[in-house]
Design an enzyme around this catalytic site. Structure first.
Site, PDB file in Angstrom:
ATOM      1  N   THR A  66       0.837  -1.193   0.000  1.00  0.00           N
ATOM      2  CA  THR A  66       0.000   0.000   0.000  1.00  0.00           C
ATOM      3  C   THR A  66       0.874   1.246   0.000  1.00  0.00           C
ATOM      4  O   THR A  66       1.834   1.320   0.778  1.00  0.00           O
ATOM      5  CB  THR A  66      -0.914   0.014   1.246  1.00  0.00           C
ATOM      6  OG1 THR A  66      -1.804  -1.095   1.192  1.00  0.00           O
ATOM      7  CG2 THR A  66      -1.711   1.298   1.329  1.00  0.00           C
ATOM      8  N   SER A  67       0.564   2.206  -0.865  1.00  0.00           N
ATOM      9  CA  SER A  67       1.259   3.485  -0.928  1.00  0.00           C
ATOM     10  C   SER A  67       2.756   3.273  -1.165  1.00  0.00           C
ATOM     11  O   SER A  67       3.141   2.751  -2.210  1.00  0.00           O
ATOM     12  CB  SER A  67       0.983   4.291   0.343  1.00  0.00           C
ATOM     13  OG  SER A  67       1.430   5.618   0.208  1.00  0.00           O
TER      14      SER A  67
END
Length: 301
Positions: free
Chosen positions: A136-137
């Site tokens: 994520t990210s």
């Protein structure tokens, strides 16, 4: 229910309750200082085990991301090793900017994570033919990098709210820099390239590699104000070029209202080489879809 069946159920429940992520103290954290955390499935699962590497976001940690996701518990239930790298930087970001990390066996965080997989294969009965990454990210950015730099290691990758592999490349950034380099033009969705240019960027990460490339599953929210939405299309351009794909099949309101699924190549959403999910109105970052990840990896149906 018979007593023996009830006892077996209680033992299984207790095993899952006790399952937790542990620091792998015998991992040699090189070439960078990333810590390796892992959860190994119960002995009832014969090995070798699939490996899922779950990479956290900036201002995150291995233990924090393991608490926010369900890969540890699902690994206990489905017989795979869950690895959570822990960033060495003060801000919790991973190095996706230096030439070292963007080069096969060039050093940087990407090589340290690849070495975690090697350790899991050698010491934890991991299966080198079933290795996957999800993030994520900043973890999504690193997962894209892993797909580009180590296509010989990772078989499929699922990314949530990331950017194309190499999009954060910063001239002069080093593998020991803290914090890792930040590229505003990329984060703001202003770095637009042709599919060929993005594809060449991946191919240059491992010159001469002509083996199988990982399959990609990409999630992005249209209201992402951190790694802005144009990065979704740039990722699809990059990987469709690398994988030699075009003309996606688009389906609206799938798998939920407001989302649009795009499938590239032969197969369905579980088996195709490239699948994208545009999440209307969703910000940074898209909620984790663990069941979809495991189905895309082929670990579950």
């Amino acid at each position: 229910m018979k007593f023996t069946e009830a006892l077996s159920s209680l033992i299984a429940a207790a095993t899952l309750a006790q399952a937790q992520l542990s620091r792998v103290n015998d991992f040699n954290a090189s070439p960078t200082r990333l810590q390796m955390y892992a959860a190994v499935p119960p002995r009832s699962f014969p090995g070798p085990h699939p490996i899922v590497v779950a990479v956290h976001h900036c201002q995150g940690s291995a233990t924090g991301y393991s608490g926010a996701t369900r890969y540890v518990q699902l690994g206990q239930q489905n017989g795979f090793i869950a690895i959570y790298p822990n960033s060495k930087s003060g801000g919790g970001c991973f190095d996706v900017a230096s030439t070292a990390t963007l080069t096969h066996n060039g050093g940087g965080d990407s090589q340290t994570i690849a070495n975690m997989v090697k350790h899991a294969v050698e010491k934890l009965n991991g299966d080198p033919n079933r290795v996957f990454a999800v993030g994520t990210s900043s973890g999504a950015m690193m997962s894209n990098v892993l797909a580009g730099v180590y296509p010989d290691v990772f078989k499929a990758v699922s990314v949530y709210s990331g950017v194309p592999a190499g999009c954060f490349a910063v001239q002069g950034a080093t593998a020991t820099q803290d914090p890792p380099g930040w590229a505003n033009s990329c984060a703001n969705g202003q770095l637009i390239k042709t599919a060929q240019q993005w594809g060449d960027q991946v191919r240059n990460m491992y010159p001469g590699y002509n083996g199988t490339r990982p399959r990609l599953q990409i999630f992005h929210g249209t209201s992402d104000n951190t790694l802005r939405y144009p990065n979704y299309n740039e990722q699809l351009k990059q990987w469709s070029n690398v994988l030699g794909l075009s003309n996606p099949r688009n389906t609206t309101n799938t798998p939920r209202s407001g989302w649009t699924r795009s499938i590239y190549g032969e197969g369905n959403e579980k088996t195709a080489p490239l699948v994208g999910y545009s999440a209307q109105g969703v910000g940074h970052s898209v909620p984790q879809q663990e069941a979809m990840d495991l189905a895309f990896f082929g670990i579950t149906n």
